[in-house]
Design a protein around this motif. Structure first.
Motif: not given
Length: 156
Positions: A6, A19-20, A49, A51-53, A55-58
């Motif tokens: 990780d 986030d998200h 990245a 995520g639970a929902r 792909k996302k950016d942070v």
């Protein structure tokens, strides 16, 4: 068997974590915030990245808390983003962005014949709509032109 690793992003002491963010929009978020190579605090971001929902950016920004105007601009690109205010390495406030129903002077109309693009001292005005199928769309209140793609390209 391969070892699972990780990659961790260092925690920030004081600042903001966004986030998200809609996947692929992190660089546009940095642009909205006026963050360039001249910014001297630590900035970390991850794009696409898992995520639970989906792909996302942070984005993590040391030493900066966002204004309401900055939050409104981020909401236009990523209406499901969450904003975490960090103080002394702890989340002290967590909020979802709120998509405004109306924006003024934030986006340039893409219609070259719109009065907001003339030499008149008029700010652009858009109503903001969101649908699950089409995402965010902006409707010019002067010429009724619609912007539903590449909104980041028209931010002032």
């Amino acid at each position: 068997m391969k070892e699972k690793r990780d990659l961790k992003i260092q925690a920030i002491e004081n600042g903001t974590v966004i986030d998200h963010i809609t996947a692929g929009q992190a660089l546009n978020v940095l642009r909205i915030l006026g963050i360039s190579s001249a910014f001297r605090e630590t900035i970390s971001f991850v794009m696409n990245a898992p995520g639970a929902r989906g792909k996302k950016d942070v984005v993590k920004i040391e030493g900066k808390e966002l204004s309401v105007e900055e939050l409104n601009r981020i909401a236009l690109l990523s209406p499901k983003a969450t904003i975490n205010i960090i103080r002394d390495f702890e989340v002290v406030q967590k909020n979802d962005v709120v998509l405004p129903s109306y924006v003024e002077g934030v986006v340039r109309c893409t219609n070259s014949n719109c009065i907001s693009n003339s030499s008149e001292p008029i700010k652009s005005k858009f109503s903001v709509l969101q649908s699950d199928e089409e995402g965010v769309s902006l409707h010019c209140l002067y010429c009724e032109h619609v912007i539903s793609e590449e909104i980041a390209e028209y931010l002032l």
